[in-house]
Each structure stands twice: as structure tokens, then as C-alpha cells.
Design a protein around this motif. Structure first.
Motif, PDB file in Angstrom:
ATOM      1  N   MET A   1       0.843  -1.181   0.000  1.00 11.24           N
ATOM      2  CA  MET A   1       0.000   0.000   0.000  1.00 11.24           C
ATOM      3  C   MET A   1       0.887   1.243   0.000  1.00 11.24           C
ATOM      4  SD  MET A   1      -3.176   0.898   2.452  1.00 11.24           S
ATOM      5  CE  MET A   1      -2.722   2.090   3.684  1.00 11.24           C
ATOM      6  N   VAL A   2       0.485   2.227  -0.757  1.00 14.43           N
ATOM      7  CA  VAL A   2       1.207   3.488  -0.829  1.00 14.43           C
ATOM      8  C   VAL A   2       1.000   4.249   0.475  1.00 14.43           C
ATOM      9  CG1 VAL A   2       1.337   5.699  -2.030  1.00 14.43           C
ATOM     10  CG2 VAL A   2       0.958   3.607  -3.321  1.00 14.43           C
ATOM     11  N   GLU A   3       2.074   4.864   0.965  1.00 11.89           N
ATOM     12  CA  GLU A   3       1.960   5.661   2.179  1.00 11.89           C
ATOM     13  C   GLU A   3       1.066   6.867   1.914  1.00 11.89           C
ATOM     14  OE1 GLU A   3       4.672   8.244   5.272  1.00 11.89           O
ATOM     15  OE2 GLU A   3       5.653   6.975   3.811  1.00 11.89           O
ATOM     16  N   LEU A   4       0.129   7.084   2.811  1.00 12.44           N
ATOM     17  CA  LEU A   4      -0.778   8.206   2.671  1.00 12.44           C
ATOM     18  C   LEU A   4      -0.037   9.496   2.994  1.00 12.44           C
ATOM     19  CD1 LEU A   4      -3.691   9.161   2.168  1.00 12.44           C
ATOM     20  CD2 LEU A   4      -4.120   8.838   4.607  1.00 12.44           C
ATOM     21  N   THR A   5      -0.132  10.451   2.093  1.00 11.09           N
ATOM     22  CA  THR A   5       0.496  11.760   2.301  1.00 11.09           C
ATOM     23  C   THR A   5      -0.604  12.820   2.354  1.00 11.09           C
ATOM     24  OG1 THR A   5       0.699  12.269  -0.054  1.00 11.09           O
ATOM     25  CG2 THR A   5       2.545  11.059   0.981  1.00 11.09           C
ATOM     26  N   LEU A   6      -0.227  13.994   2.793  1.00 13.95           N
ATOM     27  CA  LEU A   6      -1.185  15.086   2.885  1.00 13.95           C
ATOM     28  C   LEU A   6      -1.795  15.399   1.521  1.00 13.95           C
ATOM     29  CD1 LEU A   6      -2.608  17.265   4.535  1.00 13.95           C
ATOM     30  CD2 LEU A   6      -0.629  18.738   4.140  1.00 13.95           C
ATOM     31  N   MET A   7      -1.002  15.437   0.483  1.00 18.32           N
ATOM     32  CA  MET A   7      -1.524  15.788  -0.841  1.00 18.32           C
ATOM     33  C   MET A   7      -2.468  14.709  -1.379  1.00 18.32           C
ATOM     34  SD  MET A   7      -0.767  18.816  -1.200  1.00 18.32           S
ATOM     35  CE  MET A   7      -1.699  18.979  -2.689  1.00 18.32           C
ATOM     36  N   ILE A   8      -2.157  13.450  -1.151  1.00 16.65           N
ATOM     37  CA  ILE A   8      -3.067  12.379  -1.574  1.00 16.65           C
ATOM     38  C   ILE A   8      -4.391  12.515  -0.827  1.00 16.65           C
ATOM     39  CG2 ILE A   8      -3.498   9.884  -1.496  1.00 16.65           C
ATOM     40  CD1 ILE A   8      -0.470   9.495  -1.964  1.00 16.65           C
ATOM     41  N   LEU A   9      -4.309  12.731   0.475  1.00 17.28           N
ATOM     42  CA  LEU A   9      -5.516  12.892   1.282  1.00 17.28           C
ATOM     43  C   LEU A   9      -6.329  14.096   0.820  1.00 17.28           C
ATOM     44  CD1 LEU A   9      -7.312  12.122   3.688  1.00 17.28           C
ATOM     45  CD2 LEU A   9      -5.828  13.538   5.127  1.00 17.28           C
ATOM     46  N   LEU A  10      -5.678  15.239   0.649  1.00 14.87           N
ATOM     47  CA  LEU A  10      -6.396  16.446   0.255  1.00 14.87           C
ATOM     48  C   LEU A  10      -7.005  16.333  -1.139  1.00 14.87           C
ATOM     49  CD1 LEU A  10      -4.174  19.300   1.704  1.00 14.87           C
ATOM     50  CD2 LEU A  10      -6.375  18.465   2.550  1.00 14.87           C
ATOM     51  N   ASN A  11      -6.329  15.668  -2.046  1.00 14.03           N
ATOM     52  CA  ASN A  11      -6.900  15.469  -3.383  1.00 14.03           C
ATOM     53  C   ASN A  11      -8.145  14.594  -3.326  1.00 14.03           C
ATOM     54  OD1 ASN A  11      -5.527  16.897  -5.548  1.00 14.03           O
ATOM     55  ND2 ASN A  11      -3.712  15.840  -4.793  1.00 14.03           N
ATOM     56  N   ASN A  12      -8.088  13.540  -2.523  1.00 14.07           N
ATOM     57  CA  ASN A  12      -9.239  12.663  -2.373  1.00 14.07           C
ATOM     58  C   ASN A  12     -10.394  13.390  -1.698  1.00 14.07           C
ATOM     59  OD1 ASN A  12     -10.743  10.534  -0.426  1.00 14.07           O
ATOM     60  ND2 ASN A  12     -10.172   9.594  -2.372  1.00 14.07           N
ATOM     61  N   VAL A  13     -10.107  14.070  -0.598  1.00 14.03           N
ATOM     62  CA  VAL A  13     -11.143  14.806   0.118  1.00 14.03           C
ATOM     63  C   VAL A  13     -11.683  15.938  -0.766  1.00 14.03           C
ATOM     64  CG1 VAL A  13     -11.585  16.328   2.103  1.00 14.03           C
ATOM     65  CG2 VAL A  13     -10.343  14.185   2.428  1.00 14.03           C
ATOM     66  N   GLY A  14     -10.800  16.602  -1.494  1.00 17.84           N
ATOM     67  CA  GLY A  14     -11.221  17.685  -2.378  1.00 17.84           C
ATOM     68  C   GLY A  14     -12.207  17.225  -3.440  1.00 17.84           C
ATOM     69  N   ASP A  15     -11.914  16.093  -4.069  1.00 19.05           N
ATOM     70  CA  ASP A  15     -12.824  15.548  -5.079  1.00 19.05           C
ATOM     71  C   ASP A  15     -14.195  15.265  -4.477  1.00 19.05           C
ATOM     72  OD1 ASP A  15     -10.907  15.635  -7.085  1.00 19.05           O
ATOM     73  OD2 ASP A  15     -10.348  13.516  -6.854  1.00 19.05           O
ATOM     74  N   GLN A  16     -14.180  14.601  -3.331  1.00 10.69           N
ATOM     75  CA  GLN A  16     -15.438  14.237  -2.685  1.00 10.69           C
ATOM     76  C   GLN A  16     -16.185  15.475  -2.176  1.00 10.69           C
ATOM     77  OE1 GLN A  16     -15.297  11.368  -4.271  1.00 10.69           O
ATOM     78  NE2 GLN A  16     -16.584  10.627  -2.633  1.00 10.69           N
ATOM     79  N   PHE A  17     -15.455  16.426  -1.609  1.00  8.75           N
ATOM     80  CA  PHE A  17     -16.061  17.672  -1.131  1.00  8.75           C
ATOM     81  C   PHE A  17     -16.810  18.359  -2.268  1.00  8.75           C
ATOM     82  CE2 PHE A  17     -15.739  22.299  -0.859  1.00  8.75           C
ATOM     83  CZ  PHE A  17     -16.393  22.549   0.341  1.00  8.75           C
ATOM     84  N   CYS A  18     -16.158  18.481  -3.412  1.00  9.88           N
ATOM     85  CA  CYS A  18     -16.781  19.140  -4.566  1.00  9.88           C
ATOM     86  C   CYS A  18     -18.011  18.370  -5.031  1.00  9.88           C
ATOM     87  CB  CYS A  18     -15.781  19.267  -5.708  1.00  9.88           C
ATOM     88  SG  CYS A  18     -14.405  20.365  -5.323  1.00  9.88           S
ATOM     89  N   LYS A  19     -17.930  17.055  -5.017  1.00  7.72           N
ATOM     90  CA  LYS A  19     -19.066  16.230  -5.417  1.00  7.72           C
ATOM     91  C   LYS A  19     -20.262  16.485  -4.496  1.00  7.72           C
ATOM     92  CE  LYS A  19     -20.205  11.898  -4.378  1.00  7.72           C
ATOM     93  NZ  LYS A  19     -20.062  10.568  -3.966  1.00  7.72           N
ATOM     94  N   TYR A  20     -20.030  16.450  -3.191  1.00  7.57           N
ATOM     95  CA  TYR A  20     -21.124  16.646  -2.244  1.00  7.57           C
ATOM     96  C   TYR A  20     -21.691  18.067  -2.318  1.00  7.57           C
ATOM     97  CZ  TYR A  20     -20.072  12.098  -0.199  1.00  7.57           C
ATOM     98  OH  TYR A  20     -19.884  10.753  -0.013  1.00  7.57           O
ATOM     99  N   ARG A  21     -20.825  19.054  -2.495  1.00  7.67           N
ATOM    100  CA  ARG A  21     -21.304  20.440  -2.633  1.00  7.67           C
ATOM    101  C   ARG A  21     -22.161  20.570  -3.893  1.00  7.67           C
ATOM    102  NH1 ARG A  21     -22.609  23.968  -0.274  1.00  7.67           N
ATOM    103  NH2 ARG A  21     -21.497  25.753  -1.083  1.00  7.67           N
TER     104      ARG A  21
END
Length: 75
Positions: A1-21
Motif C-alpha cells: 500500500m502506498v503511504e498516505l500523504t497530505l496531498m493524496i488525502l487532500l486530493n481525495n477529500v477535495g474531489d469528494q467535497f466538490c461532489k457533495y457540494r
């Protein structure tokens, strides 16, 4: 598994945030739903670790949101 980094997390959360908004959820609900999705995908402990270790989290999160869906940040 790839180590989770801040940018990976923020990109994932960002995509989902925009979808929900875009679906009509308010900012806070969208953020919580996106965080929930990231926790399911990467694991609660990993997500929490990245958040705790993050420097300038607010700046980075806003920057990602501005790039992904700026139309939702002025509401």
C-alpha cells in the motif's frame, strides 16, 4: 500500500467535497462526508496521522478546493 500523504488525502477529500457540494450539501456536511469517505478508503488511523502531522493544513486544503471547485467556496 502506498503511504498516505497530505496531498493524496487532500486530493481525495477535495474531489469528494466538490461532489457533495455540487449535490447540494452545505460546506460543513460536505467536508464531513468527504472526510468519512477518506477514512473508509485509507483507514481512520492513517487519515488521523496525516492530519496530525500536517503543517499549514488550512492553507493546503483551501488551495486544493480552489483548484477543484472554486465556485463552492464563495457560498
Amino acid at each position: 500500500m502506498v503511504e498516505l500523504t497530505l496531498m493524496i488525502l487532500l486530493n481525495n477529500v477535495g474531489d469528494q467535497f466538490c461532489k457533495y457540494r455540487s449535490e447540494g450539501s452545505d460546506t460543513y456536511k460536505s467536508l464531513l462526508l468527504a472526510y468519512s469517505d477518506a477514512s473508509e478508503k485509507y483507514g481512520v488511523k492513517e487519515v488521523k496521522k496525516v492530519i496530525k502531522e500536517a503543517d499549514a493544513l488550512n492553507f493546503s486544503a483551501v488551495a486544493v478546493a480552489l483548484l477543484k471547485c472554486p465556485q463552492h467556496l464563495n457560498k
